[in-house]
Scaffold this motif. Structure first.
Motif, mmCIF file in Angstrom:
data_model
loop_
_atom_site.group_PDB
_atom_site.id
_atom_site.type_symbol
_atom_site.label_atom_id
_atom_site.label_comp_id
_atom_site.label_asym_id
_atom_site.label_seq_id
_atom_site.Cartn_x
_atom_site.Cartn_y
_atom_site.Cartn_z
ATOM 1 N N GLY A 460 41.979 -62.193 -42.874
ATOM 2 C CA GLY A 460 40.990 -61.138 -42.706
ATOM 3 C C GLY A 460 39.789 -61.675 -41.948
ATOM 4 N N GLN A 461 39.094 -60.783 -41.281
ATOM 5 C CA GLN A 461 37.931 -61.174 -40.486
ATOM 6 C C GLN A 461 36.689 -60.471 -41.033
ATOM 7 N N LEU A 462 35.578 -61.174 -41.087
ATOM 8 C CA LEU A 462 34.322 -60.611 -41.586
ATOM 9 C C LEU A 462 33.217 -60.878 -40.580
ATOM 10 N N LYS A 463 32.586 -59.800 -40.096
ATOM 11 C CA LYS A 463 31.468 -59.909 -39.165
ATOM 12 C C LYS A 463 30.238 -59.270 -39.784
ATOM 13 N N LYS A 464 29.123 -59.969 -39.716
ATOM 14 C CA LYS A 464 27.867 -59.454 -40.254
ATOM 15 C C LYS A 464 27.066 -58.797 -39.150
ATOM 16 N N PHE A 465 26.467 -57.619 -39.473
ATOM 17 C CA PHE A 465 25.613 -56.888 -38.528
ATOM 18 C C PHE A 465 24.240 -56.667 -39.160
ATOM 19 N N GLU A 466 23.381 -56.037 -38.398
ATOM 20 C CA GLU A 466 22.022 -55.784 -38.869
ATOM 21 C C GLU A 466 22.009 -54.695 -39.941
ATOM 22 N N ASP A 467 20.876 -54.595 -40.637
ATOM 23 C CA ASP A 467 20.602 -53.534 -41.616
ATOM 24 C C ASP A 467 21.607 -53.513 -42.781
ATOM 25 N N GLY A 468 22.120 -54.681 -43.161
ATOM 26 C CA GLY A 468 23.009 -54.746 -44.318
ATOM 27 C C GLY A 468 24.421 -54.284 -44.061
ATOM 28 N N PHE A 469 24.846 -54.223 -42.802
ATOM 29 C CA PHE A 469 26.204 -53.807 -42.463
ATOM 30 C C PHE A 469 27.108 -55.026 -42.284
ATOM 31 N N ALA A 470 28.379 -54.852 -42.597
ATOM 32 C CA ALA A 470 29.391 -55.872 -42.335
ATOM 33 C C ALA A 470 30.705 -55.170 -42.014
ATOM 34 N N GLU A 471 31.461 -55.743 -41.098
ATOM 35 C CA GLU A 471 32.757 -55.170 -40.706
ATOM 36 C C GLU A 471 33.888 -56.075 -41.171
ATOM 37 N N ILE A 472 34.871 -55.458 -41.797
ATOM 38 C CA ILE A 472 36.097 -56.158 -42.174
ATOM 39 C C ILE A 472 37.186 -55.739 -41.201
ATOM 40 N N GLY A 473 37.828 -56.702 -40.589
ATOM 41 C CA GLY A 473 38.868 -56.399 -39.608
ATOM 42 C C GLY A 473 40.015 -57.381 -39.703
ATOM 43 N N CYS A 474 41.057 -57.104 -38.933
ATOM 44 C CA CYS A 474 42.233 -57.977 -38.857
ATOM 45 C C CYS A 474 42.779 -58.317 -40.243
ATOM 46 N N LEU A 475 42.801 -57.322 -41.139
ATOM 47 C CA LEU A 475 43.303 -57.530 -42.497
ATOM 48 C C LEU A 475 44.816 -57.360 -42.478
ATOM 49 N N VAL A 476 45.532 -58.469 -42.571
ATOM 50 C CA VAL A 476 46.987 -58.471 -42.416
ATOM 51 C C VAL A 476 47.621 -59.308 -43.518
ATOM 52 N N VAL A 477 48.738 -58.825 -44.058
ATOM 53 C CA VAL A 477 49.513 -59.547 -45.055
ATOM 54 C C VAL A 477 50.944 -59.677 -44.553
ATOM 55 N N ARG A 478 51.510 -60.859 -44.682
ATOM 56 C CA ARG A 478 52.894 -61.074 -44.281
ATOM 57 C C ARG A 478 53.800 -60.117 -45.052
#
Length: 566
Positions: A460-478
């Motif tokens: 999984g990928q976690l990116k932090k943004f401004e104003d308390g936002f965060a994006e979760i991406g590339c969430l993959v399970v075999r």
């Protein structure tokens, strides 16, 4: 029936008693006479005037009030007065501004508890009750009511009752070595007496509470008995522990039979060996061992003091601990605990009773989890703490749970190939945006992997943004691991990371897996809800749907875990 009264002497109290009595016996057809003692306002009803005259127990200086059962229009029919006259009512719109029920908090509270009620139904919980609880009558009574309510809501219950406080009051402080009390023959006799007293008090009060909650005949009995066997510690490092022992075997199948009959199992700390000897077992260790043997969902310990764990840096209460956290805390304080009851290091905290009590419970919570229990709760005895802990999001005490995130770590450059191989099938299918190895290597610090035997099974990928936002991406399970809840585990881990870095607004972009996120409380939002910097990079041609979730505490995430970590 109509009633004519000949009042020799009356008062408001006597007249009220008379009316109540008449309303109860108005269905009787034979003539009756009612005698009211002028000095002592009590009523006696007799079948005939002859019996009325023969009464000798009514001795008074004042003549009695005699009421005959003749027809009169002085008083209306009492039974008719209980009926609603259709002419006396009207049908109108309710004035909602004056209706307090519209602002009452029961409905949202009950709705918020529904998930917990459903999840805890059929869950097995082991309650540890120390002897000190028995000595606080009001708290004890309310706690029994709450335990009975958890039973009514479908939980399977085992209660382990200690009597350490009662014994100490009779014999004083006893010899203690490595956290264990040495039990001699004279003390064992007193323990038998006090264990019987505590057991009876719990049976009595809990039986009352069960009946109070409407149990049917034969349902919800409190059953106590010899459901475990014990063996002696013997001599350890030169100390003879005499009649102090530990659990040898738990009769788990017999306890499950009780639960199948909707009964509650009550255990004392006295266990019998195959040879017929009786041994005193540490109650906290007994609770942990029984919970582990039964595969309990929960074990619940209570503290006498209202003690919590608080962050020094932020000043906030820490309500959730992982098993590894509990281990580190005990190690920091120099405390070691053995599942049989031996402890080391607590004697160093003799001057800090607050820390000693909580660390003692954390130690036994850890022991229970290591034996297979899912969750341990450490609660205070304040009113309603048990129900608040089990059936509300915020809880009330300290939760210790297993390390379900074990195996998840931050990715490094050595994981690039594994991540690339994992996501490639979904990239080819158009589910994921293409991420070449060079891009993965550049952003590798934003990736987290779930590994098993050095194989990347989820990422999984976690990116932090401004104003308390965060994006979760590339969430993959075999694919071969998707049925094991690892997707939920990865998501839960990333959500906890978001809280840790100060992000409470989480969003994901998806073109294919929207329902999976909706089922986990994400709500669809428009592009303008994204942080400004993410709006600038949004790919309109791909037209990914945006889903967002707000989180504000670890306990909210603890509640989510209930559903996928049963």
């Amino acid at each position: 029936m109509s009633i004519r009264c000949r009042l020799v002497r009356h008062s408001t109290t006597l007249l009220w008693l008379f009316l109540c009595e008449c309303s109860l016996i108005s269905c009787f057809s034979p003539p009756r006479r009612l005698l009211i003692d002028g000095r002592n306002p009590c009523l006696r009803w007799f079948a005939s005037p002859q019996k009325l005259r023969s009464v000798s127990s009514f001795k008074s200086d004042q003549p009695p009030l005699e009421i005959s059962n003749d027809v009169s229009e002085d008083l209306p029919d009492l039974l008719d007065n209980l009926k609603i006259d259709p002419k006396s009512i009207e049908i109108v719109l309710q004035n909602t501004t004056d209706n307090k029920s519209t602002n009452f908090g029961f409905v949202p509270m009950f709705r918020g508890s529904a998930n917990y009620i459903a999840n805890h139904r059929s869950a097995l919980a082991v309650y540890h009750l120390s002897g000190s609880i028995i000595e606080q009558p009001e708290i004890f009574r309310e706690l029994m009511n709450d335990i009975a309510l958890t039973w009514l809501l479908g939980m399977k219950i085992v209660i382990v009752a200690g009597c350490r406080d009662q014994v100490t009051k009779r014999v004083g402080e006893r010899k203690r070595v490595n956290g264990l009390i040495v039990t001699d023959e004279d003390t064992l006799r007193i323990i038998k007496e006090e264990a019987g007293y505590v057991r009876f008090e719990i049976e009595r009060q809990l039986a009352r509470s069960l009946r109070l909650h409407g149990t049917m005949d034969g349902d919800g009995n409190v059953i106590s008995g010899n459901f475990f066997s014990a063996q002696p510690f013997g001599v350890l490092n030169g100390t003879d522990y005499k009649f102090t022992g530990f659990v040898r075997r738990v009769e788990a199948d017999r306890i499950r039979q009780l639960h199948a009959s909707r009964d509650i199992c009550l255990l004392s700390t006295l266990g019998v060996s195959p040879s017929g000897e009786v041994f005193n077992v540490n109650s906290e260790a007994l609770a942990a061992t029984v919970a582990g043997s039964l595969g309990a969902n929960k074990i619940i310990y209570f503290t006498d003091q209202d003690v919590i764990i608080r962050s020094k840096g932020f000043g906030n209460q820490i309500q959730s601990l992982r098993l590894s956290d509990a281990s580190n805390i005990l190690k920091h304080w120099g405390i070691e605990m053995h599942k049989k009851g031996l402890t080391r290091g607590l004697e160093n905290l003799i001057d800090d009773s607050i820390a000693q009590e909580l660390l003692y419970k954390i130690g036994w919570a850890k022991a229970a989890l290591e034996q297979g229990v899912k969750r341990a709760h450490i609660l205070t005895l304040k009113q309603g703490a048990l129900l608040q802990e089990l059936y509300t999001r915020d809880g009330s005490g300290t939760l210790v749970s297993k390390d379900i995130y074990e195996g998840i770590r931050q990715a490094n450059v050595n994981d690039v190939t594994g991540i690339f191989e994992l996501i490639s099938p979904l990239v080819k299918a158009g589910t994921l945006v293409d991420r070449p190895k060079a891009v993965l290597e550049k952003d590798i610090e934003n990736y987290y992997v779930y590994t098993r035997d050095n194989l990347v099974v989820a990422c999984g990928q976690l990116k932090k943004f401004e104003d308390g936002f965060a994006e979760i991406g590339c969430l993959v399970v075999r694919s071969e691991y998707r049925s094991g809840g690892r997707g939920d585990t990865m998501l839960g881990y990333l959500e906890r990371l978001c809280l840790k870095i100060g992000c409470t607004k989480i969003f994901v972009l998806s073109t294919q897996t929207m329902e999976w996120f909706v089922e986990r409380d994400f709500q669809e939002e428009s592009v303008d809800k994204l942080p400004k910097s993410r709006q600038a990079t949004y790919n309109s041609a791909r037209a990914s749907k945006i889903y967002m979730k707000l989180i504000d505490s670890d306990r909210e995430l603890d509640a989510s875990e209930l559903w996928w970590n049963r």
